[in-house]
Design an enzyme around this catalytic site. Structure first.
Site, mmCIF file in Angstrom:
data_model
loop_
_atom_site.group_PDB
_atom_site.id
_atom_site.type_symbol
_atom_site.label_atom_id
_atom_site.label_comp_id
_atom_site.label_asym_id
_atom_site.label_seq_id
_atom_site.Cartn_x
_atom_site.Cartn_y
_atom_site.Cartn_z
ATOM 1 C CE LYS A 1 -4.418 -1.675 1.311
ATOM 2 N NZ LYS A 1 -5.646 -1.601 2.031
ATOM 3 C CE LYS B 1 -13.922 -2.760 0.938
ATOM 4 N NZ LYS B 1 -12.798 -2.914 1.895
ATOM 5 C CE LYS C 1 -6.548 -7.431 -1.382
ATOM 6 N NZ LYS C 1 -7.423 -7.323 -0.246
HETATM 7 N N1 AQP Z 1 -9.881 -10.460 -3.041
HETATM 8 C C1 AQP Z 1 -10.216 -10.989 -1.870
HETATM 9 N N2 AQP Z 1 -10.421 -12.330 -1.762
HETATM 10 C C2 AQP Z 1 -10.803 -12.886 -0.571
HETATM 11 N N3 AQP Z 1 -10.986 -12.152 0.549
HETATM 12 C C3 AQP Z 1 -10.799 -10.820 0.480
HETATM 13 N N4 AQP Z 1 -10.909 -9.838 1.378
HETATM 14 C C4 AQP Z 1 -10.618 -8.652 0.787
HETATM 15 N N5 AQP Z 1 -10.302 -8.830 -0.496
HETATM 16 C C5 AQP Z 1 -10.406 -10.167 -0.730
HETATM 17 C C6 AQP Z 1 -11.296 -10.062 2.762
HETATM 18 O O1 AQP Z 1 -12.417 -9.221 3.042
HETATM 19 C C7 AQP Z 1 -12.355 -8.823 4.422
HETATM 20 C C8 AQP Z 1 -12.535 -7.352 4.499
HETATM 21 O O2 AQP Z 1 -11.458 -6.703 3.842
HETATM 22 P P1 AQP Z 1 -11.209 -5.165 4.110
HETATM 23 O O3 AQP Z 1 -12.238 -4.372 3.437
HETATM 24 O O4 AQP Z 1 -11.155 -4.916 5.548
HETATM 25 O O5 AQP Z 1 -9.785 -4.835 3.578
HETATM 26 P P2 AQP Z 1 -8.944 -5.276 2.347
HETATM 27 O O6 AQP Z 1 -8.476 -6.676 2.554
HETATM 28 O O7 AQP Z 1 -7.877 -4.264 2.217
HETATM 29 O O8 AQP Z 1 -9.973 -5.220 1.120
HETATM 30 P P3 AQP Z 1 -9.823 -4.543 -0.257
HETATM 31 O O9 AQP Z 1 -11.072 -4.746 -0.993
HETATM 32 O O10 AQP Z 1 -8.583 -4.979 -0.943
HETATM 33 O O11 AQP Z 1 -9.752 -3.012 0.084
HETATM 34 P P4 AQP Z 1 -8.690 -1.945 -0.341
HETATM 35 O O12 AQP Z 1 -8.688 -1.928 -1.823
HETATM 36 O O13 AQP Z 1 -9.248 -0.693 0.287
HETATM 37 O O14 AQP Z 1 -7.391 -2.371 0.242
HETATM 38 C C9 AQP Z 1 -11.007 -9.313 4.959
HETATM 39 O O15 AQP Z 1 -11.216 -10.489 5.719
HETATM 40 C C10 AQP Z 1 -10.215 -9.611 3.734
HETATM 41 O O16 AQP Z 1 -9.276 -10.636 3.942
#
Ligand code: AQP
Length: 344
Positions: free
Chosen positions: A114, A209, A206
């Site tokens: 990040k 969002k 992955k």
């Molecule tokens: N691609 C993924 N596959 C499986 N699990 C996922 N999680 C996130 N992306 C995937 C799981 O969703 C839960 C919540 O995630 P989060 O919103 O707290 O944070 P994150 O992992 O940082 O999700 P994003 O979508 O990738 O957000 P950004 O883009 O803002 O960083 C967690 O249990 C995570 O493992």
């Protein structure tokens, strides 16, 4: 020491919830309700480790809450709340900042990804994110944490922090009647065919969002046409699907779509390949569209209905926060006693 079994997990209100969040985390939250007491948190303090628009943040907090409920989490039987309403998360995170070591945090791959090349300019909060996550879990002395594969390293760090706290203060922990450990070693629950859902545009990234391309992900609020379009445009290779899982090893995009299908159908990749082995992607994608629309359509509809009633969502969060605070406040008082802080 035996700890009461308790599930905790959180989701950041940082934008559109997607299929990865759903399959990697929320589906499991729903299932675990049957067997455990559960606490599910909208982790808004995590969200602000990168700047969030104050006009949009409240909407995003309510939308994640709506997603929890629309997916089947029962906020009466379990606890649903937003992190910032329980100040003890931040309070315990400070204690953990003093327990965790710089070297441990320096190894976190999510921070490296990040922060990228802009390390000097990212917030201190982004660096300390994993200590807040440890506090989220341990302020409830939770024993089980359902997360996607990407959070595994942070969970391991939470375990290390719990252990170091227990070691550093062992004499005081025993003196205050908590035996040989005050915090449990929280166990990650990372299972099933979709623990890491990949981008629909690039099987090596992955689903996220924050990906600039909306075509990289299926949002929980996408309508049927949008879901169909995104799946039809999803990157694949020219070969038909293999009949066995081994045949997916060098085909990340195929592996991803098969995993998504398996998870949505609550079956295994092997089963999906028994059905679709030898099929062209056009056939498989059509079935995947039908399955995705059947599963996600009702959730998206219910989310839209719920976010139209912010007073109801806010009441759920207020009630959940009150119940969460009761548990968290008790932990924090014990932590203060164990550390030796004078309190009223
Ligand atoms: N691609 C993924 N596959 C499986 N699990 C996922 N999680 C996130 N992306 C995937 C799981 O969703 C839960 C919540 O995630 P989060 O919103 O707290 O944070 P994150 O992992 O940082 O999700 P994003 O979508 O990738 O957000 P950004 O883009 O803002 O960083 C967690 O249990 C995570 O493992």
């Amino acid at each position: 020491m035996a700890f009461k079994q308790l599930v905790f997990s959180g989701v950041q209100p940082t934008g559109n919830l997607h299929l990865g969040n759903y399959l990697g985390a929320i589906v499991k939250f729903v299932e675990l309700q049957k067997h455990f007491e559960c606490i599910y948190c909208v982790v808004d303090l995590h969200a602000i480790t990168t700047w969030q628009d104050p006009e949009e943040l409240p909407k995003a907090i309510r939308e994640v809450t709506a997603a929890f409920i629309a997916c089947g989490i029962d906020p009466k039987k379990h606890i649903v709340f937003n992190q910032s309403q329980v100040a003890e998360h931040a309070e315990l995170a400070w204690v953990f900042n003093c327990v965790a070591r710089m070297g441990w945090l320096n190894r976190m791959t999510q921070f490296k990804e990040k922060a990228g090349k802009d390390r000097e300019n990212v917030s201190v909060g982004l660096f300390a994110y994993p200590t807040l996550m440890a506090a989220d879990i341990l302020v409830y002395r939770a024993t089980h944490v359902p997360v996607g594969e990407d959070q595994k390293q942070h969970l391991e760090l939470s375990r290390d922090i719990a252990q170091k706290f227990n070691n550093d203060y062992s004499a005081s922990i025993a003196k205050h009647g908590f035996g040989d450990a005050f915090f449990p070693q929280p166990e990650p629950l990372i299972q099933g065919p979709a623990t890491r859902v990949m981008s629909l545009r690039d099987g090596s990234k992955k689903m996220s969002k924050s990906d600039a391309s909306d075509y990289s992900r299926i949002n929980l609020t996408d309508d049927a046409d949008t879901i169909a379009q995104k799946i039809r445009k999803a990157k694949t290779d020219p070969e038909p699907l293999p009949s066995e899982e081994k045949g997916l090893e060098t085909r990340p995009e195929a592996d991803n779509l098969v995993g998504i299908y398996a998870a949505l159908k609550d079956t295994t990749k092997a089963d999906v390949l028994r059905e679709f082995g030898g099929a062209q992607f056009s056939t498989f994608k059509s079935s995947l569209v039908d399955l995705s629309v059947a599963k996600l359509g009702p959730i998206g509809g219910e989310m839209k209905r719920l976010v139209a009633d912010p007073a109801y969502i806010d009441a759920v969060l207020a009630d959940g926060s009150n119940r969460a605070r009761e548990i968290a406040a008790k932990t924090m008082l014990s932590v203060k006693d164990i550390i030796g802080l004078v309190r009223r």
